[in-house]
Enzyme design. Structure first.
Site, short mmCIF file in Angstrom:
data_model
loop_
_atom_site.label_atom_id
_atom_site.label_comp_id
_atom_site.label_asym_id
_atom_site.label_seq_id
_atom_site.Cartn_x
_atom_site.Cartn_y
_atom_site.Cartn_z
N CYS A 40 0.85 -1.22 -0.05
CA CYS A 40 -0.17 -0.01 -0.14
C CYS A 40 0.81 1.17 -0.07
O CYS A 40 1.95 1.42 0.69
CB CYS A 40 -0.85 -0.12 1.32
SG CYS A 40 -1.87 1.25 1.33
N HIS A 75 -9.09 -3.94 -2.26
CA HIS A 75 -8.10 -3.19 -1.29
C HIS A 75 -8.53 -1.60 -1.43
O HIS A 75 -8.72 -0.97 -0.42
CB HIS A 75 -6.83 -3.24 -2.09
CG HIS A 75 -5.56 -2.63 -1.15
ND1 HIS A 75 -4.71 -3.16 -0.74
CD2 HIS A 75 -5.44 -1.22 -1.43
CE1 HIS A 75 -3.80 -2.09 -0.07
NE2 HIS A 75 -4.08 -1.00 -0.56
N GLU A 76 -8.93 -1.26 -2.50
CA GLU A 76 -9.17 0.14 -2.94
C GLU A 76 -10.75 0.74 -2.24
O GLU A 76 -10.60 1.98 -1.65
CB GLU A 76 -9.10 0.36 -4.46
CG GLU A 76 -7.77 0.41 -4.97
CD GLU A 76 -6.74 0.94 -4.31
OE1 GLU A 76 -6.60 2.07 -3.54
OE2 GLU A 76 -5.44 0.34 -4.54
N HIS A 108 -10.41 1.09 1.35
CA HIS A 108 -9.61 2.52 1.66
C HIS A 108 -10.99 3.61 1.91
O HIS A 108 -10.87 4.45 2.65
CB HIS A 108 -8.81 3.15 0.73
CG HIS A 108 -7.49 2.41 0.65
ND1 HIS A 108 -6.56 2.70 2.02
CD2 HIS A 108 -6.52 1.85 -0.19
CE1 HIS A 108 -5.60 2.36 1.82
NE2 HIS A 108 -5.29 1.81 0.77
ZN ZN Z 1 -3.87 0.85 0.06
#
Ligand code: ZN
Length: 183
Positions: free
Chosen positions: A101, A143-144, A147
């Site tokens: 990341c 993953h995004e 966020h």
């Molecule tokens: Zn990330």
């Protein structure tokens, strides 16, 4: 010319907030922000980047996929802007894979993710798209997406024993590359 934006690193409260929907995609300031986010992803060599990672708590991220040693079949995709995304359904099957990341430099971790997902999002032109993603792109998406909800990959890990340094990750990937070459 698009600008390179400053990356927020773990410890910045913006990485732990829930981001807000975009309801004015035609706003020139939003379009300019998307250009800057894409430029920042390219400049940092990232396969994805989410708006909170540049201190903007809005539901936008970029996917910038390309083949790599662990996912040699990964599609060339992007950089494409994903706005107000939703995950509609998940496969039952999960798979562990290495993630890093931009906001957590220097380390990599083995993270379980759903192998297949069906998703819906708005394009930067304001169109709604529905797609199925698999393997590497499904991993980037999850993953995004995390966020946007203040979640980082460390939160998804099963064991801190599965954290390694960037240097050791690069060594592993070089070995994988040699294996792929039949060496
Ligand atoms: Zn990330």
């Amino acid at each position: 010319m698009p600008k390179i934006l400053e990356i927020a690193e773990l410890g910045q409260p913006v990485l732990r907030e829930k981001s807000l929907d975009i309801d004015n995609i035609e706003d020139p300031a939003i379009q300019e922000f998307i250009d800057n986010l894409i430029q920042t992803a390219i400049d940092s060599n990232g396969v994805g980047i989410a708006a909170p990672q540049v201190f903007e708590p809005y539901r936008i991220f970029i996917i910038n996929s390309r083949p790599n040693p662990r996912y040699p079949e990964a599609p060339e995709m992007g950089p494409v802007a994903i706005i107000n995304p939703e995950i509609i359904s998940y496969s039952e099957e999960k798979e562990k894979g290495w993630e890093g990341c931009l906001s957590i430099p220097g380390i990599r971790g083995l993270v379980p993710r759903y192998k297949h997902i069906s998703i819906r999002y708005m394009t930067r032109e304001g169109n709604i798209e529905e797609k199925k993603f698999t393997d590497f792109v499904a991993r980037i998406f999850q993953h995004e997406f995390d966020h946007l909800n203040g979640v980082v990959f460390l939160d998804r890990m099963e064991s801190s024993q599965e954290i390694i340094t960037e240097k050791e990750y690069q060594r592993l990937m070089t070995q994988a590359e040699n294996l792929n070459d039949g060496g």
